[in-house]
Design a protein around this motif. Structure first.
Motif, short mmCIF file in Angstrom:
data_model
loop_
_atom_site.label_atom_id
_atom_site.label_comp_id
_atom_site.label_asym_id
_atom_site.label_seq_id
_atom_site.Cartn_x
_atom_site.Cartn_y
_atom_site.Cartn_z
N LEU A 87 -0.81 5.67 28.55
CA LEU A 87 0.10 6.47 27.75
C LEU A 87 1.50 6.51 28.38
O LEU A 87 2.51 6.41 27.68
CB LEU A 87 -0.44 7.87 27.53
N SER A 88 1.57 6.62 29.70
CA SER A 88 2.88 6.61 30.38
C SER A 88 3.59 5.28 30.18
O SER A 88 4.79 5.24 29.92
CB SER A 88 2.71 6.89 31.87
N ALA A 89 2.85 4.19 30.31
CA ALA A 89 3.44 2.86 30.09
C ALA A 89 3.89 2.71 28.64
O ALA A 89 4.97 2.16 28.37
CB ALA A 89 2.44 1.77 30.46
N TYR A 90 3.10 3.20 27.72
CA TYR A 90 3.44 3.16 26.30
C TYR A 90 4.75 3.91 26.05
O TYR A 90 5.65 3.41 25.34
CB TYR A 90 2.30 3.76 25.48
N GLU A 91 4.89 5.09 26.62
CA GLU A 91 6.12 5.87 26.45
C GLU A 91 7.33 5.14 27.03
O GLU A 91 8.42 5.19 26.48
CB GLU A 91 5.96 7.26 27.05
N GLN A 92 7.12 4.42 28.13
CA GLN A 92 8.19 3.62 28.72
C GLN A 92 8.60 2.49 27.76
O GLN A 92 9.78 2.21 27.60
CB GLN A 92 7.73 3.04 30.06
N ILE A 93 7.63 1.88 27.12
CA ILE A 93 7.91 0.81 26.14
C ILE A 93 8.74 1.38 24.98
O ILE A 93 9.73 0.78 24.56
CB ILE A 93 6.60 0.17 25.63
N LEU A 94 8.33 2.54 24.46
CA LEU A 94 9.07 3.16 23.36
C LEU A 94 10.52 3.39 23.75
O LEU A 94 11.44 3.08 22.97
CB LEU A 94 8.43 4.50 22.96
N ALA A 95 10.74 3.92 24.94
CA ALA A 95 12.10 4.22 25.40
C ALA A 95 12.91 2.95 25.59
O ALA A 95 14.07 2.85 25.15
CB ALA A 95 12.05 5.03 26.69
N THR A 96 12.31 1.94 26.22
CA THR A 96 13.02 0.69 26.50
C THR A 96 13.43 -0.03 25.23
O THR A 96 14.54 -0.55 25.14
CB THR A 96 12.12 -0.24 27.36
#
Length: 181
Positions: A87-96
């Motif tokens: 989930l943390s990696a997913y949120e990073q993808i969304l932001a990037t």
């Protein structure tokens, strides 16, 4: 909202690897290396998705040389391996990539995928995913992991966005069908 409506909004196709892009088996060799089998039709569909202007990527709990090689072959821009908190990696993808949940489709097969599957705009699973996963996703492929499930999801999205007809036109080479659009 219908699966077709959800698929029409997708800009990123994100996949788990083991059990989705592969059948989940890992061969360990005596020299410590490993090998995996990836389905060629999944790879072709990933390339068609790119040509249609969609992003693709992986989100995997394991790190593997075979996965690195495959994602390079397929020119997948988003590669997260060795991720324990998906989930943390997913949120990073969304932001990037400046995406919202509704613009992401994710296909996962096991319990580690549930947090991301609960967030995305279109959640999907292969036919042989864990029962708890299949019960919670928007859509389940008729194909198993590593057996064309990713292609099924990509076809669903491309069809919902009216991007599939150029690929299957008999007079068109699928490799170049989307190069002009």
């Amino acid at each position: 909202m219908s699966v077709k409506n959800k698929a029409s909004r997708i800009r990123l196709l994100l996949f788990d690897v083991d059990g989705v892009l592969t059948d989940g088996r890992i061969e360990l060799h005596s020299d410590g290396s490993e090998s995996k089998c990836f389905h060629i039709r999944d790879g072709a569909a990933i390339m068609w998705a790119h040509r249609a202007g969609l992003l693709t990527g992986i989100l995997s709990a394991r790190t593997s040389v075979a996965t690195t090689l495959r994602t390079k072959q397929l020119e997948m821009p988003i590669v997260f391996q060795g991720v324990k908190a998906k989930l943390s990696a997913y949120e990073q993808i969304l932001a990037t990539y400046q995406l919202t949940d509704t613009e992401v489709a994710y296909m996962g097969d096991d319990l580690l995928d549930l947090a991301v599957l609960a967030r995305v705009g279109l959640s999907a699973a292969p036919s042989d995913a864990a029962v708890d996963v299949r019960q919670k996703v928007d859509w389940t492929s008729s194909a198993g992991g590593g057996k064309g499930a990713a292609r099924d999801l990509i076809e669903l999205v491309l069809k919902a966005q009216a991007l599939w007809p150029p690929i299957v036109e008999p007079q068109t080479d699928p490799e170049s069908a989307l190069s002009h659009g």
